[in-house]
Design a protein around this motif. Sequence first.
Motif, short mmCIF file in Angstrom:
data_model
loop_
_atom_site.label_atom_id
_atom_site.label_comp_id
_atom_site.label_asym_id
_atom_site.label_seq_id
_atom_site.Cartn_x
_atom_site.Cartn_y
_atom_site.Cartn_z
N ASP A 346 0.83 -1.20 0.00
CA ASP A 346 0.00 0.00 0.00
C ASP A 346 0.86 1.26 0.00
O ASP A 346 2.05 1.21 0.36
CB ASP A 346 -0.90 0.00 1.24
N SER A 347 0.27 2.38 -0.37
CA SER A 347 1.04 3.61 -0.54
C SER A 347 0.18 4.82 -0.21
O SER A 347 -1.04 4.73 -0.10
CB SER A 347 1.56 3.72 -1.97
N ALA A 348 0.83 5.97 -0.07
CA ALA A 348 0.13 7.23 0.18
C ALA A 348 1.02 8.37 -0.27
O ALA A 348 2.25 8.21 -0.38
CB ALA A 348 -0.23 7.37 1.66
N ILE A 349 0.41 9.53 -0.50
CA ILE A 349 1.16 10.72 -0.89
C ILE A 349 0.89 11.83 0.12
O ILE A 349 -0.26 12.07 0.50
CB ILE A 349 0.76 11.20 -2.30
N ASP A 350 1.97 12.47 0.59
CA ASP A 350 1.86 13.64 1.45
C ASP A 350 2.68 14.75 0.82
O ASP A 350 3.91 14.62 0.67
CB ASP A 350 2.39 13.34 2.85
N ARG A 351 2.00 15.83 0.42
CA ARG A 351 2.65 16.97 -0.24
C ARG A 351 3.42 16.51 -1.48
O ARG A 351 2.80 16.08 -2.45
CB ARG A 351 3.54 17.71 0.76
N THR A 352 4.74 16.52 -1.46
CA THR A 352 5.51 16.13 -2.64
C THR A 352 6.25 14.81 -2.45
O THR A 352 7.20 14.52 -3.17
CB THR A 352 6.53 17.22 -3.02
#
Length: 402
Positions: A346-352
């Motif tokens: 699984d993955s996620a994005i925070d800002r850049t």
Amino acid sequence: MHSSLGISTIKLILLLAAFACITSAAQVESRDDTKKRAAYFLDNDPAGCSIVSLKISADNGTLSSPVRTPTGGKGLHALMPGGIAGPDSLFSQDSVVVSGGYLFIVNPGSNTLSMFSINKDDPWHPMLVGTPQDTLGEFPVSVAYSSYLKLACALNGGKAAGVTCFSVDHAKGLTPLDNQIHPFSKDYNQTTPPTGPPGTVSDIFFNPSSSGLFVSVKGIPGQNPGMLYTWPIINGEITGRYVTTIIDDLIIEFSGSFLGSDSKLLLTDAAFGAAILSVSKNFTITEVAHTVIPNQQAACWSVYSPRFDSAYVIQNGSPVITVLDPATGAIRYNINFTASSKGGLDSAIDRTWLYVLGSNADVAVISLEGSNSGVMPKQVQDLDLSTLGDGTNFQGFAVYPS
């Protein structure tokens, strides 16, 4: 003249003082921000599940300082023909979800869902709200939350399979809205724990407007096709009647990510790569792009970034992230991450920054800065989590603020 000089000097002093205050305030805000960001994943331990929280640096996006918080439930691993599954012990996406100041997490071995509140000043120690609630089924693997509806729904993938929803209250926690599970069709036939990955449930998610709740179910090549189930939302609750969609060239449907609107959905498929689907207002779903990822090895997880106008597909069996054009489904390029991990989860994005939970008890941190103007993303950290275990229990990934 002396009076004029004095006034000018005073103005200069005041200007410098104001600048110093602004600079100091910015520095304090930056330092405070360091304390306000966190990442989370599930330790799916049969002896007792826990949330693992990580600090996210405000300055460079790197991760540190893992902290465990018990979920109040137990873990359980799915099965594979060769034995117990893991890494990817649930065959799912979204076992952990963060929205606003809430965190939701599944307890597969207890058949429960837990809700936590997140303190903005200390997000690394989420607090359990109420008690874990029975999902009315078996082996919950994924959770969806609509902040608009204040509705959380759990996806059960065992012998008693289907969807159960709960109202969400900041003080009371979760309150069941149903006295029985919303089941799938009779074609879904599993055990507890289920055997897969083919033939198991994958993901549950709302569309952006919260007018529909979607579930992806993997097919079994040569036997049963995969399916998408859609429950319309009426008066704030899911209806008893679902809409089923079977698309002939989708085989092992996995994660779903809406691409900025209700009408466009990215669905990964572990058999070939990913597809972009068109979703009508009455939930008729058709395929508009079929993307075969060369040499892919179980393209399962996905995340969409409107900031970078890109969709990212993560493979279980290869340390390669494939970046897709969300408009056409075309492959833009690949991102290679730490070779010590055989693949990602699984993955996620925070800002850049893009975070990928690795299959080797690690998290890869990848900077996306400038990637929408020709700069290639680069890995800036590989966080070693081996002190917490070998990674076979690790599942899901979410960030705060979300």
